[in-house]
Design a protein around this motif. Sequence first.
Motif, mmCIF file in Angstrom:
data_model
loop_
_atom_site.group_PDB
_atom_site.id
_atom_site.type_symbol
_atom_site.label_atom_id
_atom_site.label_comp_id
_atom_site.label_asym_id
_atom_site.label_seq_id
_atom_site.Cartn_x
_atom_site.Cartn_y
_atom_site.Cartn_z
ATOM 1 N N PHE A 193 19.088 4.012 -7.358
ATOM 2 C CA PHE A 193 17.857 5.292 -7.076
ATOM 3 C C PHE A 193 17.760 5.679 -7.902
ATOM 4 N N ASN A 194 18.481 5.946 -9.842
ATOM 5 C CA ASN A 194 18.317 7.400 -10.399
ATOM 6 C C ASN A 194 16.627 7.399 -11.146
ATOM 7 N N HIS A 195 15.686 6.090 -10.935
ATOM 8 C CA HIS A 195 15.059 6.163 -11.327
ATOM 9 C C HIS A 195 13.570 6.251 -11.308
ATOM 10 N N VAL A 196 13.700 6.294 -9.978
ATOM 11 C CA VAL A 196 12.138 6.504 -8.770
ATOM 12 C C VAL A 196 11.308 7.728 -8.745
ATOM 13 N N SER A 197 10.581 7.913 -9.197
ATOM 14 C CA SER A 197 9.413 9.082 -8.584
ATOM 15 C C SER A 197 9.491 9.440 -7.786
ATOM 16 N N ALA A 198 9.576 10.506 -7.584
ATOM 17 C CA ALA A 198 9.379 11.287 -6.378
ATOM 18 C C ALA A 198 8.065 10.983 -6.277
ATOM 19 N N PRO A 199 7.430 11.898 -7.441
ATOM 20 C CA PRO A 199 5.763 11.299 -6.205
ATOM 21 C C PRO A 199 4.972 10.259 -5.534
ATOM 22 N N LEU A 200 5.258 10.021 -6.210
ATOM 23 C CA LEU A 200 5.209 7.703 -6.140
ATOM 24 C C LEU A 200 6.118 8.083 -3.974
ATOM 25 N N LEU A 201 6.978 7.676 -4.245
ATOM 26 C CA LEU A 201 8.018 7.773 -2.792
ATOM 27 C C LEU A 201 7.330 8.383 -2.032
ATOM 28 N N LEU A 226 13.011 8.903 -0.347
ATOM 29 C CA LEU A 226 13.393 8.168 -0.051
ATOM 30 C C LEU A 226 13.726 8.123 1.146
ATOM 31 N N ALA A 227 15.009 9.264 2.187
ATOM 32 C CA ALA A 227 14.005 8.888 3.267
ATOM 33 C C ALA A 227 12.772 8.305 4.120
ATOM 34 N N TYR A 228 11.452 8.882 3.993
ATOM 35 C CA TYR A 228 10.062 8.669 4.174
ATOM 36 C C TYR A 228 9.486 7.008 3.434
ATOM 37 N N ARG A 229 10.562 6.223 2.938
ATOM 38 C CA ARG A 229 10.782 4.926 2.160
ATOM 39 C C ARG A 229 11.396 3.924 3.841
ATOM 40 N N PHE A 230 12.479 4.641 3.287
ATOM 41 C CA PHE A 230 12.862 3.602 4.810
ATOM 42 C C PHE A 230 12.596 3.912 5.984
ATOM 43 N N ALA A 231 12.201 5.348 6.293
ATOM 44 C CA ALA A 231 11.330 5.418 7.466
ATOM 45 C C ALA A 231 10.293 4.004 7.380
ATOM 46 N N ARG A 232 9.547 4.147 6.648
ATOM 47 C CA ARG A 232 8.328 3.826 6.673
ATOM 48 C C ARG A 232 8.514 1.811 6.730
ATOM 49 N N ALA A 233 10.237 1.355 6.077
ATOM 50 C CA ALA A 233 10.431 0.194 6.726
ATOM 51 C C ALA A 233 10.980 -0.076 7.529
ATOM 52 N N GLU A 236 -0.408 7.114 0.633
ATOM 53 C CA GLU A 236 -1.692 6.114 -0.087
ATOM 54 C C GLU A 236 -1.171 4.570 -0.615
ATOM 55 N N ILE A 237 0.329 5.085 -1.268
ATOM 56 C CA ILE A 237 0.985 3.792 -1.956
ATOM 57 C C ILE A 237 2.282 3.387 -1.185
ATOM 58 N N ASP A 238 1.392 1.803 -1.571
ATOM 59 C CA ASP A 238 1.909 0.400 0.239
ATOM 60 C C ASP A 238 3.451 0.315 -1.495
ATOM 61 N N ARG A 239 3.010 0.267 -2.495
ATOM 62 C CA ARG A 239 4.447 -0.690 -3.451
ATOM 63 C C ARG A 239 4.158 0.059 -4.468
ATOM 64 N N ILE A 240 5.608 -0.031 -5.046
ATOM 65 C CA ILE A 240 6.218 1.164 -5.897
ATOM 66 C C ILE A 240 6.666 -0.289 -7.246
ATOM 67 N N GLU A 241 6.911 -0.688 -7.878
ATOM 68 C CA GLU A 241 6.715 -1.912 -8.755
ATOM 69 C C GLU A 241 7.196 -1.171 -10.055
ATOM 70 N N LEU A 242 8.663 -1.467 -9.579
ATOM 71 C CA LEU A 242 10.043 -1.553 -10.412
ATOM 72 C C LEU A 242 10.983 -1.493 -10.104
ATOM 73 N N ASP A 243 12.624 -1.756 -11.424
ATOM 74 C CA ASP A 243 13.538 -1.947 -10.564
ATOM 75 C C ASP A 243 14.653 -0.706 -10.506
ATOM 76 N N VAL A 244 15.136 -1.439 -9.891
ATOM 77 C CA VAL A 244 16.342 0.045 -9.663
ATOM 78 C C VAL A 244 17.867 -0.765 -9.926
ATOM 79 N N LEU A 245 18.690 0.100 -11.353
ATOM 80 C CA LEU A 245 19.979 -0.001 -11.635
ATOM 81 C C LEU A 245 20.907 -0.280 -10.994
ATOM 82 N N ILE A 246 22.208 -0.456 -10.254
ATOM 83 C CA ILE A 246 23.187 -1.076 -9.736
ATOM 84 C C ILE A 246 24.031 -0.421 -9.922
#
Length: 232
Positions: A150-158, A29-36, A162-172
């Motif tokens: 962010f309970n259902h987000v795959s750590a390997p994808l994050l 998650l830290a990587y993805r937010f930094a990347r943003a 090489e993965i630019d988009r992670i196609e999923l919904d985050v339930l809040i």
Amino acid sequence: MGYDASTLPDVSGLTVGIIGGTGDQGRGLAYRFARAGLSVLVGSRSAERAVQSAQEIAALPGVPAGTGVDGGDNVDVSTRSDIVIIAVPWDGHAATVGALREPLAGKIVIDCVNPLGFDKQGPYALKVEEGSAVQQAAALLPESRVAAAFNHVSAPLLADPEIDRIELDVLIATEDREVAGVVAALTATIPGMRGIYAGRLRNAHQIEAFTANLIAINKRYKAHAGVRVTDV
């Protein structure tokens, strides 16, 4: 009315702290937010380990030059952050969160911890006295604004550069609709993701527990399964 990302608040100026930021989920998650381009603080019991992890994240592909990525111990990161994500192992959840009540007072706290057990038959949801991990966090942090996400987000994808988009919904799940909007806006900084309001904290147990099903799916199909909500 369907999902409309244009109505989400601006979170670009907020600092996001990750408690448990040296673990797989927190680091991803830290990587993805930094990347943003967001300012990110990596938290750990060891400040030295957190700083090292932050330096490694800042050097990863896709992170814009000059993006603020720093590390510190959990109290320091909680104090310096606007939004804090709890991404620690379940067995240390109560002790870690409870110790941060004062620095987290008045802040948005996002809990993504899933109380799971594992045996020969695979993963299964654990019973939590308060109902769920996020309800435990809310009880320990009465002055904070708490949500599950962010309970259902795959750590390997994050973690995969090489993965630019992670196609999923985050339930809040949260008691506070304003918080839901901020969490959805934070989610939307990761390309492909949407934050979807999924009810109050009392509905979080099944969100956390469903992670056991996703792990079983991933094992069976050798995938990194996520969740998409239709007709929204």
